[in-house]
Design a protein around this motif. Structure first.
Motif, mmCIF file in Angstrom:
data_model
loop_
_atom_site.group_PDB
_atom_site.id
_atom_site.type_symbol
_atom_site.label_atom_id
_atom_site.label_comp_id
_atom_site.label_asym_id
_atom_site.label_seq_id
_atom_site.Cartn_x
_atom_site.Cartn_y
_atom_site.Cartn_z
ATOM 1 N N LEU A 37 0.604 -1.187 0.040
ATOM 2 C CA LEU A 37 -0.093 -0.057 0.080
ATOM 3 C C LEU A 37 0.833 1.366 -0.078
ATOM 4 O O LEU A 37 0.339 2.276 -0.466
ATOM 5 N N GLU A 38 2.211 1.157 0.206
ATOM 6 C CA GLU A 38 2.885 2.092 0.374
ATOM 7 C C GLU A 38 3.246 2.785 -1.299
ATOM 8 O O GLU A 38 3.283 3.965 -1.514
ATOM 9 N N TYR A 39 3.065 1.898 -2.153
ATOM 10 C CA TYR A 39 3.375 2.059 -3.540
ATOM 11 C C TYR A 39 2.047 1.989 -4.451
ATOM 12 O O TYR A 39 2.227 2.886 -5.468
ATOM 13 N N THR A 40 1.073 1.574 -4.057
ATOM 14 C CA THR A 40 -0.252 1.546 -4.801
ATOM 15 C C THR A 40 -1.412 1.002 -3.979
ATOM 16 O O THR A 40 -1.389 0.311 -3.118
ATOM 17 N N GLU A 41 -2.517 1.610 -4.277
ATOM 18 C CA GLU A 41 -3.882 1.221 -3.623
ATOM 19 C C GLU A 41 -4.757 0.148 -4.472
ATOM 20 O O GLU A 41 -5.730 -0.247 -4.403
ATOM 21 N N ASN A 42 -3.997 0.062 -5.614
ATOM 22 C CA ASN A 42 -4.587 -0.858 -6.747
ATOM 23 C C ASN A 42 -4.299 -2.303 -6.102
ATOM 24 O O ASN A 42 -3.328 -3.001 -6.855
ATOM 25 N N LEU A 43 -4.799 -2.837 -5.176
ATOM 26 C CA LEU A 43 -4.581 -4.277 -4.484
ATOM 27 C C LEU A 43 -5.712 -4.955 -4.479
ATOM 28 O O LEU A 43 -6.710 -4.661 -4.129
ATOM 29 N N LEU A 44 -5.634 -6.288 -5.004
ATOM 30 C CA LEU A 44 -6.476 -7.306 -4.875
ATOM 31 C C LEU A 44 -6.049 -8.480 -4.013
ATOM 32 O O LEU A 44 -4.850 -9.073 -4.246
ATOM 33 N N VAL A 45 -6.760 -8.960 -2.890
ATOM 34 C CA VAL A 45 -6.417 -10.044 -2.229
ATOM 35 C C VAL A 45 -7.348 -11.190 -2.429
ATOM 36 O O VAL A 45 -8.624 -11.027 -2.224
ATOM 37 N N ILE A 46 -6.811 -12.343 -2.862
ATOM 38 C CA ILE A 46 -7.537 -13.630 -2.683
ATOM 39 C C ILE A 46 -7.525 -14.350 -1.804
ATOM 40 O O ILE A 46 -6.383 -15.246 -1.617
ATOM 41 N N ASN A 47 -8.504 -14.617 -0.763
ATOM 42 C CA ASN A 47 -8.335 -15.284 0.411
ATOM 43 C C ASN A 47 -8.689 -16.949 0.110
ATOM 44 O O ASN A 47 -9.824 -17.151 -0.075
ATOM 45 N N ASP A 48 -7.694 -17.513 0.019
ATOM 46 C CA ASP A 48 -8.064 -19.035 -0.650
ATOM 47 C C ASP A 48 -8.442 -20.027 0.452
ATOM 48 O O ASP A 48 -7.824 -20.867 0.843
ATOM 49 N N GLY A 49 -9.526 -19.616 1.171
ATOM 50 C CA GLY A 49 -10.119 -20.615 2.091
ATOM 51 C C GLY A 49 -9.366 -20.802 3.443
ATOM 52 O O GLY A 49 -9.214 -21.631 3.998
ATOM 53 N N SER A 50 -8.632 -19.522 3.813
ATOM 54 C CA SER A 50 -7.963 -19.570 5.002
ATOM 55 C C SER A 50 -8.715 -19.932 6.310
ATOM 56 O O SER A 50 -9.962 -19.474 6.285
ATOM 57 N N THR A 51 -8.236 -20.459 7.140
ATOM 58 C CA THR A 51 -8.846 -20.851 8.474
ATOM 59 C C THR A 51 -8.374 -20.316 9.650
ATOM 60 O O THR A 51 -8.546 -20.886 10.665
ATOM 61 N N ASP A 52 -7.447 -19.286 9.564
ATOM 62 C CA ASP A 52 -6.596 -18.693 10.620
ATOM 63 C C ASP A 52 -7.472 -17.403 10.567
ATOM 64 O O ASP A 52 -8.622 -16.981 10.387
ATOM 65 N N LYS A 53 -6.534 -16.134 11.034
ATOM 66 C CA LYS A 53 -6.949 -15.036 11.231
ATOM 67 C C LYS A 53 -7.020 -14.206 10.008
ATOM 68 O O LYS A 53 -7.229 -12.957 10.015
ATOM 69 N N THR A 54 -6.709 -14.640 8.764
ATOM 70 C CA THR A 54 -6.716 -13.883 7.596
ATOM 71 C C THR A 54 -7.977 -12.870 7.486
ATOM 72 O O THR A 54 -7.721 -11.780 7.092
ATOM 73 N N SER A 55 -9.238 -13.481 7.605
ATOM 74 C CA SER A 55 -10.296 -12.786 7.184
ATOM 75 C C SER A 55 -10.409 -11.503 8.269
ATOM 76 O O SER A 55 -10.892 -10.510 7.734
ATOM 77 N N SER A 56 -10.096 -11.659 9.561
ATOM 78 C CA SER A 56 -10.077 -10.492 10.383
ATOM 79 C C SER A 56 -9.117 -9.647 9.887
ATOM 80 O O SER A 56 -9.389 -8.344 10.129
ATOM 81 N N ILE A 57 -7.850 -9.947 9.554
ATOM 82 C CA ILE A 57 -6.741 -8.690 9.054
ATOM 83 C C ILE A 57 -7.335 -8.259 8.138
ATOM 84 O O ILE A 57 -7.169 -6.973 7.875
ATOM 85 N N LEU A 58 -7.957 -8.827 6.929
ATOM 86 C CA LEU A 58 -8.232 -8.211 5.729
ATOM 87 C C LEU A 58 -9.663 -7.230 6.181
ATOM 88 O O LEU A 58 -9.826 -6.252 5.249
ATOM 89 N N ALA A 59 -10.331 -7.692 6.910
ATOM 90 C CA ALA A 59 -11.309 -6.638 7.582
ATOM 91 C C ALA A 59 -10.954 -5.095 7.773
ATOM 92 O O ALA A 59 -11.662 -4.259 7.706
#
Length: 399
Positions: A37-59
């Motif tokens: 994000l320091e370089y661009t806001e054009n960012l897509l993240v594909i959460n590939d079925g994570s079962t840890d805290k990934t969803s909370s971080i992305l929120a």
């Protein structure tokens, strides 16, 4: 931060975005996201079925375009979905990097700067890791060398790193390619198929970090290497029997049959030394004990070393049936000299008393065969170099 933010408008001007596939990398994900994000806001993240805290971080990042898979579907499927989504959003290029912390977002400008340089072909850029750096697993280094060899045979591009996930893709081309593989082998599939469609493959150096305390890898050495190997075997078959013949037919139509025969088959314009090397290669393989495989081996070897296939093939026919008895005889005698055995004019069956004697005879033949092949290749290669040089003086187009 201010210096890095200067790249934000450049990403926008180039219609370039960053895609990060992630699966259970909660320890490193936030650091990677903040760095990008320091370089661009054009960012897509594909959460590939994570079962840890990934969803909370992305929120915590509402500005990031996120896609969530309910179940893990593999890196290949995650990237395909990301490419499709980026295309719908109007982007022309995508840069992919992993979320396990091995890639440094500070290397993003290297891809952008390379993209801004003039290129004759569309460009697919692959990060080249320093595989001899401390901490890099030895298995990764070996696998990368092996993979690079396959890719060279399939595409003609001699790359230092073909497995790195830090890449830049020309989106308008890759989204038109039919891609089938779902996991890590996807990055080989898309690279090879892109090259077949006229895309230039290029490495640029990047830094890499393998931190055993943080990094979580989902690469399964046995299963994934097997999948990648099978894919490469298929690509070699397709390349040699479909892709390359199709290209040659196109060249024939463009140049005309006579010119194509002289320039591409006979390679009249080649220097004498190059022609002599092709003859030497054919002689060596023809005499060596690769019975039944000489033609196949000489074809692949000539392709790998970029030598005249026609000359190499004809030279390999030194092992035609009338010559076989002589090659066997002289190979056996060469082996006797090398091993310090008493040369025999013939194999005396009465002297064979055990299976060990047979094995020793085979050993003598094999050693002698390779020795004879090497000596013959050097001598005849030198002879043909002189012959080609004489013809070259008579025909200036050979020089």
């Amino acid at each position: 931060m201010k210096e890095n933010s200067a790249y934000i408008p450049i990403f926008n001007e180039l219609s370039c975005c960053v895609i990060i596939p992630t699966y259970n990398n909660q320890k490193t994900l936030k650091r990677v996201l903040d760095g990008v994000l320091e370089y661009t806001e054009n960012l897509l993240v594909i959460n590939d079925g994570s079962t840890d805290k990934t969803s909370s971080i992305l929120a915590n990042y509402p500005q990031i375009h996120t896609i969530h898979f309910k179940e893990n579907r593999g890196k290949g499927n995650a990237l395909k979905k990301g490419f499709q989504e980026a295309g719908k959003l109007g982007f022309k290029y995508v840069i992919t990097l992993d979320s396990d912390g091995q890639h440094y977002p500070k290397d993003l400008p290297k891809f952008i700067e390379e993209l801004q340089q003039p290129h004759e072909k569309p460009l697919l850029i692959i990060g080249a890791r320093q595989m001899d750096s401390p901490g890099v697993p030895q298995g990764n280094s070996f696998g990368n060398v092996f993979s690079s060899w396959w890719v060279y045979i399939e595409t003609g591009y001699n790359l230092k790193d073909t497995q790195c996930g830090f890449r830049l893709y020309p989106l308008e081309i890759v989204n038109k390619i039919k891609l089938f593989t779902p996991k890590f082998e996807f990055e080989i599939e898309i690279m090879v198929k892109s090259a077949w469609r006229g895309v230039e493959l290029k490495n640029i150096p990047i830094d890499v970090l393998y931190d055993p305390q943080e990094r979580v890898t989902h690469f399964r050495p046995v299963i994934d290497i097997t999948r990648i190997t099978l894919l490469n075997i298929w690509f070699v078959f397709v390349s040699f029997f479909f892709v390359k013949p199709a290209r040659k037919l196109k060249e024939i139509r463009q140049k005309g049959g006579k010119r194509f025969w002289r320039e591409d088959i006979l390679k009249i314009q080649e220097r004498p030394f190059q022609k002599a090397k092709a003859v030497a290669l054919g002689i060596f393989i023809g005499i060596s004990p690769f019975w039944g495989l000489q033609s196949l081996i000489v074809f692949f070897a000539a392709e790998y070393f970029k030598l005249n296939k026609v000359l190499a093939f004809f030279a390999s026919n030194v092992s035609i049936p009338p010559m076989i008895p002589f090659l066997l005889y002289f190979s056996y005698q060469f082996g006797a000299i090398i091993l310090g055995n008493e040369p025999d004019a013939s194999l005396n069956i009465e002297n064979i008393e055990s299976a060990f004697d047979i094995l020793m005879g085979v050993k003598q033949y094999l050693i002698g065969s390779f020795a004879l092949a090497a000596v013959s290749a050097i001598v005849l290669g030198a002879l043909f170099f002189l012959i080609f040089s004489l013809f070259s003086k008579k025909n200036p187009t050979d020089a």
